[in-house]
Design a protein around this motif. Structure first.
Motif, PDB file in Angstrom:
ATOM      1  N   ASN A  78      59.560  21.406  -5.593  1.00 51.05           N
ATOM      2  CA  ASN A  78      58.496  22.047  -4.806  1.00 51.05           C
ATOM      3  C   ASN A  78      58.010  23.381  -5.356  1.00 51.05           C
ATOM      4  N   ALA A  79      58.280  23.660  -6.619  1.00 52.51           N
ATOM      5  CA  ALA A  79      57.739  24.885  -7.222  1.00 52.51           C
ATOM      6  C   ALA A  79      56.258  24.677  -7.527  1.00 52.51           C
ATOM      7  N   TRP A  80      55.555  25.780  -7.666  1.00 54.14           N
ATOM      8  CA  TRP A  80      54.122  25.746  -7.941  1.00 54.14           C
ATOM      9  C   TRP A  80      53.863  26.710  -9.086  1.00 54.14           C
ATOM     10  N   ILE A  81      53.285  26.205 -10.163  1.00 51.96           N
ATOM     11  CA  ILE A  81      52.990  27.013 -11.341  1.00 51.96           C
ATOM     12  C   ILE A  81      51.475  27.205 -11.399  1.00 51.96           C
ATOM     13  N   GLY A  82      51.018  28.446 -11.298  1.00 55.46           N
ATOM     14  CA  GLY A  82      49.594  28.747 -11.259  1.00 55.46           C
ATOM     15  C   GLY A  82      48.918  28.606 -12.617  1.00 55.46           C
ATOM     16  N   ALA A  83      47.593  28.539 -12.580  1.00 52.76           N
ATOM     17  CA  ALA A  83      46.770  28.341 -13.773  1.00 52.76           C
ATOM     18  C   ALA A  83      47.098  29.355 -14.865  1.00 52.76           C
ATOM     19  N   ARG A  84      47.140  28.863 -16.088  1.00 52.27           N
ATOM     20  CA  ARG A  84      47.356  29.653 -17.293  1.00 52.27           C
ATOM     21  C   ARG A  84      48.683  30.404 -17.350  1.00 52.27           C
ATOM     22  N   ALA A  85      49.638  30.013 -16.530  1.00 52.62           N
ATOM     23  CA  ALA A  85      50.976  30.610 -16.631  1.00 52.62           C
ATOM     24  C   ALA A  85      51.647  30.088 -17.898  1.00 52.62           C
ATOM     25  N   THR A  86      52.560  30.880 -18.438  1.00 46.55           N
ATOM     26  CA  THR A  86      53.354  30.490 -19.598  1.00 46.55           C
ATOM     27  C   THR A  86      54.823  30.618 -19.230  1.00 46.55           C
ATOM     28  N   ILE A  87      55.566  29.539 -19.443  1.00 48.67           N
ATOM     29  CA  ILE A  87      57.002  29.518 -19.171  1.00 48.67           C
ATOM     30  C   ILE A  87      57.706  29.427 -20.522  1.00 48.67           C
ATOM     31  N   LEU A  88      58.549  30.421 -20.836  1.00 49.85           N
ATOM     32  CA  LEU A  88      59.207  30.501 -22.135  1.00 49.85           C
ATOM     33  C   LEU A  88      60.503  29.684 -22.177  1.00 49.85           C
TER      34      LEU A  88
END
Length: 187
Positions: A137-147
């Motif tokens: 149920n996580a939400w990753i917003g537009a143009r986020a970067t996860i390293l």
């Protein structure tokens, strides 16, 4: 050496030279991904046609009520593990040599980048990978970067444009570069 052994080595964080003969075993996945992605990204498909193409890309059955909107970009299709009811919006880039796990109910905005690989500073031909895990149920917003190596906690929100350099605890909103906690949820 089997192809899966190479992925286990990468997932464990073992440095691996891209010119190592063992790494070449994984290249077949990359070639397959390019072939299938060309079909997905360059031809029109009705929404009900996409799951079978993504099954071909990922090498396993597509989960219930999971949607990926093209265009989509990935290097090693077999190293993306998707839960149920996942929504990935268009222009998502997944660099998956170290495996990306996306659990049930995750929403990913457009133009998100998920990275599992980095290069050794002393030898740029050496990959060093760490698994990325996005919990339920996580939400990753537009143009986020996860390293590489990051875990996004259950029910958390990553604000648009954030660069996530450290694990995100459950039930928070993070944003910025580097991302930091902006708000706690359910308190």
């Amino acid at each position: 050496m089997e192809k899966q052994d190479v992925y286990e080595r990468l997932k464990s964080g073992e440095p691996l030279n891209m010119y190592d003969p063992d790494f070449a075993l994984a290249i077949t996945d990359m070639v397959n991904a390019r072939r299938v992605l060309h079909k997905i990204n360059n031809e029109f498909h009705e929404l009900d046609e996409l799951p079978s193409l993504f099954e071909e890309l990922l090498g396993e059955p597509f989960q219930e009520r999971t949607v990926i909107m093209p265009p989509f970009y990935i290097d090693f299709g077999s190293q993306l593990k998707l839960g149920k009811q996942v929504f990935i919006n268009h222009n998502c880039t997944c660099m998956t040599a170290g495996t990306i796990i996306i659990e049930d109910g995750v929403m990913i905005g457009p133009q998100v980048t998920l990275l599992t690989a980095n290069h050794d500073f002393d030898d740029h031909n050496v990959l060093i990978c760490k698994t990325v895990c996005i919990k339920k149920n996580a939400w990753i917003g537009a143009r986020a970067t996860i390293l590489p190596g990051i875990t996004i906690g259950e029910n958390s929100v990553v604000a648009g444009g954030a660069v996530v350099t450290k694990d995100v605890e459950p039930n928070v909103v993070v944003g910025g570069n580097p991302a930091k906690v902006l708000k706690r949820l359910n308190e």
